[in-house]
Design a protein around this motif. Sequence first.
Motif, PDB file in Angstrom:
ATOM      1  N   SER A 227       0.825  -1.194   0.000  1.00  0.00           N
ATOM      2  CA  SER A 227       0.000   0.000   0.000  1.00  0.00           C
ATOM      3  C   SER A 227       0.865   1.253   0.000  1.00  0.00           C
ATOM      4  O   SER A 227       1.986   1.255   0.493  1.00  0.00           O
ATOM      5  CB  SER A 227      -0.927   0.006   1.224  1.00  0.00           C
ATOM      6  OG  SER A 227      -0.160   0.055   2.413  1.00  0.00           O
ATOM      7  N   SER A 228       0.341   2.302  -0.562  1.00  0.00           N
ATOM      8  CA  SER A 228       1.026   3.582  -0.566  1.00  0.00           C
ATOM      9  C   SER A 228       0.034   4.650  -0.136  1.00  0.00           C
ATOM     10  O   SER A 228      -1.185   4.436  -0.146  1.00  0.00           O
ATOM     11  CB  SER A 228       1.593   3.897  -1.950  1.00  0.00           C
ATOM     12  OG  SER A 228       0.563   3.886  -2.927  1.00  0.00           O
ATOM     13  N   ALA A 229       0.550   5.797   0.246  1.00  0.00           N
ATOM     14  CA  ALA A 229      -0.323   6.862   0.721  1.00  0.00           C
ATOM     15  C   ALA A 229      -1.295   7.285  -0.381  1.00  0.00           C
ATOM     16  O   ALA A 229      -0.951   7.336  -1.557  1.00  0.00           O
ATOM     17  CB  ALA A 229       0.523   8.054   1.168  1.00  0.00           C
ATOM     18  N   ALA A 230      -2.519   7.576   0.040  1.00  0.00           N
ATOM     19  CA  ALA A 230      -3.546   8.033  -0.891  1.00  0.00           C
ATOM     20  C   ALA A 230      -3.603   9.559  -0.878  1.00  0.00           C
ATOM     21  O   ALA A 230      -3.185  10.209   0.076  1.00  0.00           O
ATOM     22  CB  ALA A 230      -4.901   7.446  -0.505  1.00  0.00           C
ATOM     23  N   LEU A 231      -4.135  10.125  -1.954  1.00  0.00           N
ATOM     24  CA  LEU A 231      -4.267  11.578  -2.067  1.00  0.00           C
ATOM     25  C   LEU A 231      -5.736  11.925  -2.267  1.00  0.00           C
ATOM     26  O   LEU A 231      -6.412  11.359  -3.130  1.00  0.00           O
ATOM     27  CB  LEU A 231      -3.446  12.101  -3.242  1.00  0.00           C
ATOM     28  CG  LEU A 231      -3.488  13.618  -3.472  1.00  0.00           C
ATOM     29  CD1 LEU A 231      -2.832  14.354  -2.308  1.00  0.00           C
ATOM     30  CD2 LEU A 231      -2.803  13.982  -4.788  1.00  0.00           C
TER      31      LEU A 231
END
Length: 236
Positions: A154-158
């Motif tokens: 997972s990666s940070a969402a914007l």
Amino acid sequence: MDTLNKLCCVVPPASAGEIVAPSPINEDEVKKSLIARGSSVVSVDSSDGFGIIISKDVILTTSSTFPDPAAAEGATVNVRTPPAASLELKLWPQRFFVTNRDLDLTLVACDPITTSDVSPLMSDASKISRQSLEAGSKVYILGYPRGSKMGSKSSAALGEGRVTVKEDKFLRIQTDGLVWASGSAGFNEQGQLAFVICNPHQSFAAGSSSIHGEERRDDKQSGVSIGDVCSRLIQV
């Protein structure tokens, strides 16, 4: 203390009467640059907490995650680094620790960042907002929806939102439907770091959301400006 000096180097607000010419805004470029800074949003391995790397050796997180130095002793945070890798940083509350439960924010020292893949969000004064966010201002939130877990891929969402109310201590943010975890980073329309999401009432059961946004509830949240983070947490 060197840590305090680094954090206090934030560019002060423009003085009254100073005219600051707005820069042309390319929304796609702003979003692209923010997504590239997603590695600065970290998760706390021992809890559901999140935070942001604001200098090479300081994490800004929540007081509900670390209410006192003992809670942070021996704790680590997980940093997502491209491509799909991770970095573990140990926290050092005995070096530096300050919290404000009214704001639900904590600053704590961590292992120094040694990789160029992670850029602390307060390392470049030109990327920090000089102007106060007024009601109606468009903002971006970079982080993780409340209730999500930062998995191995997972990666940070914007996301996007708008300031609806500006109060003495807090900003009230109307988001685009997601409920963001406390400790997520907020940016102004130009992509400059402007605030951090917090939960001053610690009502964590009031709403939840998955990383994909299947669950969407209360989308009005609180935030503290970066200027207030410095003045209220550091000058204590």
